[in-house]
Design a protein around this motif. Structure first.
Motif, PDB file in Angstrom:
ATOM      1  N   PRO A 344       0.658  -1.144   0.053  1.00 49.00           N
ATOM      2  CA  PRO A 344      -0.073  -0.046   0.059  1.00 49.00           C
ATOM      3  C   PRO A 344       0.723   1.412  -0.036  1.00 49.00           C
ATOM      4  O   PRO A 344       0.483   2.335  -0.525  1.00 49.00           O
ATOM      5  N   ASP A 345       2.084   1.281   0.520  1.00 49.71           N
ATOM      6  CA  ASP A 345       2.909   2.361   0.445  1.00 49.71           C
ATOM      7  C   ASP A 345       3.739   2.509  -0.924  1.00 49.71           C
ATOM      8  O   ASP A 345       4.314   3.847  -1.038  1.00 49.71           O
ATOM      9  N   GLY A 346       3.534   1.715  -1.626  1.00 50.50           N
ATOM     10  CA  GLY A 346       4.138   1.874  -2.757  1.00 50.50           C
ATOM     11  C   GLY A 346       5.531   1.108  -3.268  1.00 50.50           C
ATOM     12  O   GLY A 346       6.063   1.171  -4.189  1.00 50.50           O
ATOM     13  N   ASP A 347       6.078   0.282  -2.190  1.00 53.37           N
ATOM     14  CA  ASP A 347       6.894  -0.553  -2.240  1.00 53.37           C
ATOM     15  C   ASP A 347       6.790  -1.663  -3.460  1.00 53.37           C
ATOM     16  O   ASP A 347       5.810  -2.163  -3.285  1.00 53.37           O
ATOM     17  N   PHE A 348       7.890  -1.867  -4.114  1.00 52.95           N
ATOM     18  CA  PHE A 348       7.353  -2.796  -5.255  1.00 52.95           C
ATOM     19  C   PHE A 348       8.493  -3.919  -5.372  1.00 52.95           C
ATOM     20  O   PHE A 348       9.762  -3.667  -4.804  1.00 52.95           O
ATOM     21  N   SER A 349       8.062  -5.068  -5.562  1.00 51.01           N
ATOM     22  CA  SER A 349       8.905  -6.451  -5.764  1.00 51.01           C
ATOM     23  C   SER A 349       8.246  -7.223  -6.364  1.00 51.01           C
ATOM     24  O   SER A 349       6.996  -7.584  -6.285  1.00 51.01           O
ATOM     25  N   SER A 350       9.181  -7.947  -7.157  1.00 55.91           N
ATOM     26  CA  SER A 350       8.576  -9.065  -7.998  1.00 55.91           C
ATOM     27  C   SER A 350       9.579 -10.082  -8.393  1.00 55.91           C
ATOM     28  O   SER A 350      10.976  -9.688  -8.762  1.00 55.91           O
ATOM     29  N   PRO A 351       9.464 -11.224  -8.601  1.00 57.93           N
ATOM     30  CA  PRO A 351      10.086 -12.244  -9.036  1.00 57.93           C
ATOM     31  C   PRO A 351      10.360 -12.085 -10.591  1.00 57.93           C
ATOM     32  O   PRO A 351       9.307 -11.782 -11.199  1.00 57.93           O
ATOM     33  N   VAL A 352      11.516 -12.226 -11.151  1.00 59.39           N
ATOM     34  CA  VAL A 352      11.493 -12.230 -12.752  1.00 59.39           C
ATOM     35  C   VAL A 352      11.658 -13.905 -13.267  1.00 59.39           C
ATOM     36  O   VAL A 352      12.844 -14.321 -12.968  1.00 59.39           O
ATOM     37  N   ILE A 370      15.516 -14.185 -11.098  1.00 64.15           N
ATOM     38  CA  ILE A 370      15.967 -12.968 -10.356  1.00 64.15           C
ATOM     39  C   ILE A 370      14.725 -12.333  -9.553  1.00 64.15           C
ATOM     40  O   ILE A 370      13.659 -12.515  -9.684  1.00 64.15           O
ATOM     41  N   GLN A 371      15.060 -11.329  -8.649  1.00 63.31           N
ATOM     42  CA  GLN A 371      14.162 -10.588  -8.010  1.00 63.31           C
ATOM     43  C   GLN A 371      14.532  -9.013  -8.208  1.00 63.31           C
ATOM     44  O   GLN A 371      15.524  -8.797  -8.361  1.00 63.31           O
ATOM     45  N   VAL A 372      13.228  -8.335  -8.466  1.00 66.87           N
ATOM     46  CA  VAL A 372      13.522  -6.730  -8.580  1.00 66.87           C
ATOM     47  C   VAL A 372      12.880  -6.050  -7.538  1.00 66.87           C
ATOM     48  O   VAL A 372      11.795  -6.607  -7.357  1.00 66.87           O
ATOM     49  N   LYS A 373      13.288  -5.118  -7.119  1.00 66.34           N
ATOM     50  CA  LYS A 373      12.736  -4.299  -6.045  1.00 66.34           C
ATOM     51  C   LYS A 373      12.990  -2.675  -6.220  1.00 66.34           C
ATOM     52  O   LYS A 373      13.997  -2.359  -6.848  1.00 66.34           O
ATOM     53  N   SER A 374      12.015  -1.952  -5.851  1.00 66.41           N
ATOM     54  CA  SER A 374      12.015  -0.583  -6.017  1.00 66.41           C
ATOM     55  C   SER A 374      10.872   0.084  -5.148  1.00 66.41           C
ATOM     56  O   SER A 374      10.263  -0.720  -4.365  1.00 66.41           O
ATOM     57  N   ASN A 375      10.434   1.347  -5.520  1.00 66.38           N
ATOM     58  CA  ASN A 375       9.338   2.070  -4.773  1.00 66.38           C
ATOM     59  C   ASN A 375       8.781   2.804  -6.048  1.00 66.38           C
ATOM     60  O   ASN A 375       9.499   3.429  -6.862  1.00 66.38           O
ATOM     61  N   ILE A 376       7.462   2.963  -6.044  1.00 62.95           N
ATOM     62  CA  ILE A 376       6.901   3.747  -6.950  1.00 62.95           C
ATOM     63  C   ILE A 376       7.497   5.065  -7.271  1.00 62.95           C
ATOM     64  O   ILE A 376       7.626   5.526  -8.453  1.00 62.95           O
ATOM     65  N   TYR A 377       7.689   5.760  -6.294  1.00 62.74           N
ATOM     66  CA  TYR A 377       8.307   7.108  -6.349  1.00 62.74           C
ATOM     67  C   TYR A 377       9.819   6.921  -6.858  1.00 62.74           C
ATOM     68  O   TYR A 377      10.138   8.088  -7.705  1.00 62.74           O
ATOM     69  N   ASP A 378      10.566   6.131  -6.902  1.00 57.64           N
ATOM     70  CA  ASP A 378      11.865   5.772  -7.397  1.00 57.64           C
ATOM     71  C   ASP A 378      11.847   5.252  -8.909  1.00 57.64           C
ATOM     72  O   ASP A 378      12.308   5.787  -9.646  1.00 57.64           O
TER      73      ASP A 378
END
Lengths: 410, 445
Positions: A344-352, A370-378
């Motif tokens: 809900p805060d906008g943190d993002f994570s996904s397996p690829v 792999i796994q990728v991570k970020s945040n919507i604002y980044d």
């Protein structure tokens, strides 16, 4: 009283491919009709799937006004526009032979893989017209080829896929692109560096836009329940980031009008421009209720009262080519990423599930999962590198979106 | 009755559908519609290829059959074809909802039922936006084949979906609550569950903190365990992924050890809350199929074509999302069988970890994903602070072996909206469930 007819029809010829063989042929031709009655306060709808008696549906619509479903907005009026593009992509009689040719070539050229799924010719039609001078019609024919690719010795359900859709069919390019994916799949590489690095997504991958779309909903912003509440007119993302609602029938294979018969100028409406959130997407009701600009974003089933929804969009391209954007750097190309999400805060994570090393031109080889991570604002802010104009291949609908992300092996 | 073409196999599935949808946003009526329509799907098989047509022109079905037959190659040996031989010739009628059909319930009663949920949604200051939907659907399916099969059956679902967006300080959180039943009168009596769920959501938004990414011991609730079973293993049990694929046939040989010895996963069954499909969409009887029994691969889900290809028995799992589509191998009610620990005993085996109560979605390739909406830390064997988790991932083959504890009761969940997606067919109504399930060492992000 305004009486409006909303008609949609989809006509499909589908060839199902199983185990690199043509397995079935399917035809489908389904039409759906709704008649809407507006009395200035309410809307009533009568509808049918298949053949219908319009007089009967009109009577049903008038009767349905008694349900008092509020609709106090003027129906769209005084506009006539038609988009009809029905190219003969493959002759009907040749369609099965073309599919057979493709699978026969693949059996010879890529015996190490199994290909399945389907090849379709789709004719999509929509028309909205009323007694207030509205008559918008859309009729488009396009071709789709989607193939799930499985390495013969793999124990996965699928290992890769290719998806082409467009107005033309080019067998040579199709086979070339499939071969490119298969060859890269066979070349295993190690992830050379963990941590922050350039990651490229295909523009049609909805995963990265999912949070933007849910939070740009006019109802959510209007009721102050969106992550973007209070950010309208403010810079929330990078200068090079622009997100556009687009229903351009020439490029997007979508209907140019929404479910209320509204049309944007040039079929587009920017929602985020140069990092500034300009407006949410809205239908007539949401726009009126919360005093937002109406963005022709009414969606819904053929017989539903239209409601606000995102009809489709894209990023504004920032450069001509992905090669230029990467500037000679090697990037991780996310080819299949399934199941990731935002908090809900906008943190993002996904397996690829499938990623390639990519230099902006060639797939250099397949990476481990792999796994990728970020945040919507980044992702769309300081880490956003840009969106390129060039396509994955001459027959692919996908261009590229690049950003820096945290990458690690699973 | 139809005149079926000679030297071909033909079947026709006709669906008579009744649907209602009533929706409100913030107390305002958005829509109130009913639909009643019929559609049909025709299949003609010549032993090599299938020829399909989806149509709403019920009066023109014979012409449609004849038109497909013109394209197919006549095959005098069609009755000896191994796929055709797997098509059961059932003559049965299982109409369960004629008396308590949702079509017989007044629209005003449905509207009143939905409105009974509004009070709480309006009175909570943290709820900024809400939408309430009443939905029902009854489908009567009639299936006939050139072999003489004649099957008629129905299924029905109704329910309410209450979705709401909450805001607390700078935190935003969407959530939803669903009630689903097989007849209208069974929809009542969920107030306590609803109120307690809302309370839980309010605490969650107030207290949730981001999870520290890493490897954790995880306890899945019965609902999330069911989604895990469906996504991580159920899809791999669908035999159409194996047809003509020698590697998959070897890899997924019956008798192979694929999970922990305590793990048993089934599809089907006659659970009162489970998806109801007495026959599949090619007229075969739906069976309860053990997919994994005590950690050993024991069965898989079949259509007639896949059963013929793998020389196994049909399981009645050829399902189509609606009349516009051909039946393909799909799950119905997939669940993990109960273990032998009480819920409390199970929690006592996990000193520190994460408890996942509810998911937004899951996906299942070799790396499966679970995206939690409600997750909590487990501290000293007790449920602690709420945690914001984006996604939990794992390798299916490893994770099934990491299942280390199961509680002794299961719950099955059905839903009135959403469902399972496969290829172009979404959403297919399915149910799933299981016990509280302890899985070691999951990757939590």
């Amino acid at each position: 009283m305004i009486i409006e007819k909303y008609f949609i029809r989809s006509k499909h010829s589908i060839i199902n491919i199983e185990n690199t063989q043509v397995k079935s042929l399917k035809k489908k031709d389904i039409s759906k009709t709704a008649i809407r009655a507006y009395n200035g306060k309410s809307i009533g709808i009568g509808s049918a799937i298949g053949n219908c008696d319009e007089a009967k549906l009109t009577a049903e619509a008038r009767k349905a006004l008694k349900k008092n479903i509020p609709y106090a907005f003027p129906p769209s009026s005084n506009r006539t526009e038609s988009f009809v593009h029905l190219p003969q992509i493959i002759k009907e009689d040749d369609f099965v032979n073309e599919a057979q040719d493709i699978v026969s070539e693949l059996r010879k050229s890529r015996p190490d893989f199994i290909f399945s799924h389907e090849m379709c010719m789709i004719e999509s039609e929509a028309r909205i017209s009323n007694n207030a001078g509205l008559d918008l019609s859309y009729k488009n024919r396009y071709f789709e080829l989607g193939l799930l690719i499985k390495e013969k010795k793999s124990s996965n359900i699928m290992d890769a896929f290719v998806d082409f859709h467009g107005k033309t069919y080019d067998k040579k390019e199709t086979l070339k692109e499939i071969d490119r994916v298969c060859s890269a799949f066979n070349k295993k590489m190690k992830l050379e560096k963990k941590g922050r690095q350039p990651v490229v997504f295909l523009s049609e991958d909805g995963l990265i836009y999912s949070k933007l779309i849910s939070e740009l909903d006019g109802m959510k912003i209007g009721t102050k329940s969106s992550l973007f509440t209070g950010l309208i007119g403010k810079k929330a993302f990078g200068e090079n980031f622009s997100f556009i609602q687009s229903c351009d029938p020439y490029t997007d294979f979508t209907c140019f009008f929404d479910a209320e018969g509204s049309v944007n100028n040039g079929y587009q409406c920017p929602l985020i421009e140069n990092g500034v959130i300009l407006r949410p997407y809205t239908d007539k009701k949401t726009a009126a209720e919360y005093k937002f600009q109406q963005t022709a974003s009414a969606v819904g089933e053929f017989d539903a009262v239209p409601r606000s929804g995102f009809p489709g969009g894209r990023l504004k391209n920032t450069v001509k080519s992905i090669k230029e954007l990467l500037g000679g750097k090697k990037a991780v190309l996310v080819y299949i990423a399934s199941g990731g999400d935002f908090t809900p805060d906008g943190d993002f994570s996904s397996p690829v599930q499938l990623a390639f090393y990519f230099d902006g031109k060639d797939f250099l080889g397949r990476l481990p999962q792999i796994q990728v991570k970020s945040n919507i604002y980044d992702m769309f802010g300081k880490s956003f590198l840009g969106a390129s104009e060039d396509k994955l291949s001459p027959i692919s609908p996908c261009s590229f979106v690049a950003m820096e992300m945290d990458v690690s092996e699973i | 009755m139809f005149k079926f073409p000679k030297n071909l196999y033909t079947d026709v599935r006709i669906e008579d559908v009744f649907e209602t949808r009533i929706a409100y946003t913030l107390n305002k009526l958005d829509e109130n519609r009913t639909r009643k329509y019929s559609g049909a799907f025709i299949r003609v098989f010549d032993g090599e290829r299938w020829y399909y047509s989806a149509t709403t022109n019920i009066k023109g079905l014979q012409a449609e059959i004849d038109s497909l037959a013109c394209v197919a190659r006549k095959n005098p040996g069609i009755l000896k074809n191994k796929t055709v031989k797997k098509m059961q010739v059932n003559d049965a009628k299982r109409i369960n909802y004629a008396q308590n059909s949702v079509e017989k319930i007044k629209n005003s009663q449905k509207d009143e039922y939905l409105q009974s949920y509004f009070g709480r949604l309006n009175s909570e200051s943290k709820i900024k936006m809400w939408r309430a939907i009443y939905s029902d659907r009854r489908v009567v399916k009639k299936f006939v084949s050139s072999q003489g099969a004649r099957v008629e059956f129905d299924n029905q679902k109704c329910g309410a979906i209450l979705s709401f967006d909450m805001a607390y300080k700078k935190k935003m959180m969407p959530e939803s609550f669903q009630v689903c039943a097989k007849d209208f009168k069974s929809l009542f009596g969920h107030e306590e569950e609803y109120n307690s769920y809302l309370k839980k959501c309010f605490s969650f938004i107030e207290e949730s903190v981001p999870v520290k990414p890493g490897r954790y011991n995880v306890i899945l609730s019965p609902m999330t365990a069911g989604i895990f079973a469906h996504e991580s293993f159920g899809h791999k049990s669908e035999a159409d992924f194996m047809t003509g694929d020698e590697t998959m046939k070897k890899e997924w040989a019956i008798g192979k050890k694929v999970g922990a010895p305590i793990l048993t996963i089934c599809d089907g069954g006659s659970h009162p809350d489970g998806e109801e499909a007495p026959f599949d969409d090619e007229g075969n009887i739906k069976k309860e199929t053990f997919l994994i029994k005590k950690g050993i691969l024991s069965g898989r889900l079949h259509s007639a074509a896949t059963a013929a290809d793998l020389d196994e028995e049909v399981t009645g799992n050829a399902r189509a999302v609606n009349f516009e589509f051909e039946p393909i191998v799909r799950m119905t009610n997939t669940y993990i069988k109960a273990g032998n620990m009480t819920r409390d005993e199970l929690f006592k085996t996990v000193k520190n970890g994460i408890y996942v109560e509810k998911l937004k979605h899951g996906s299942g390739m070799s790396t499966f994903t679970l995206a939690p909406s409600l997750a909590y830390e487990i501290k000293d064997c007790k449920i602690g602070r709420p945690l914001n988790v984006a996604v939990i991932t794992g390798n299916v083959f490893e994770t099934l072996n990491d299942i280390s504890g199961l509680s002794d009761e299961i719950k099955i969940y059905s839903f009135v909206s959403g469902g399972c997606g496969k290829m172009a067919q979404y959403p297919l109504s399915v149910s799933f469930g299981g016990p509280y399930t302890f899985v070691k060492n999951m990757n939590v992000q």
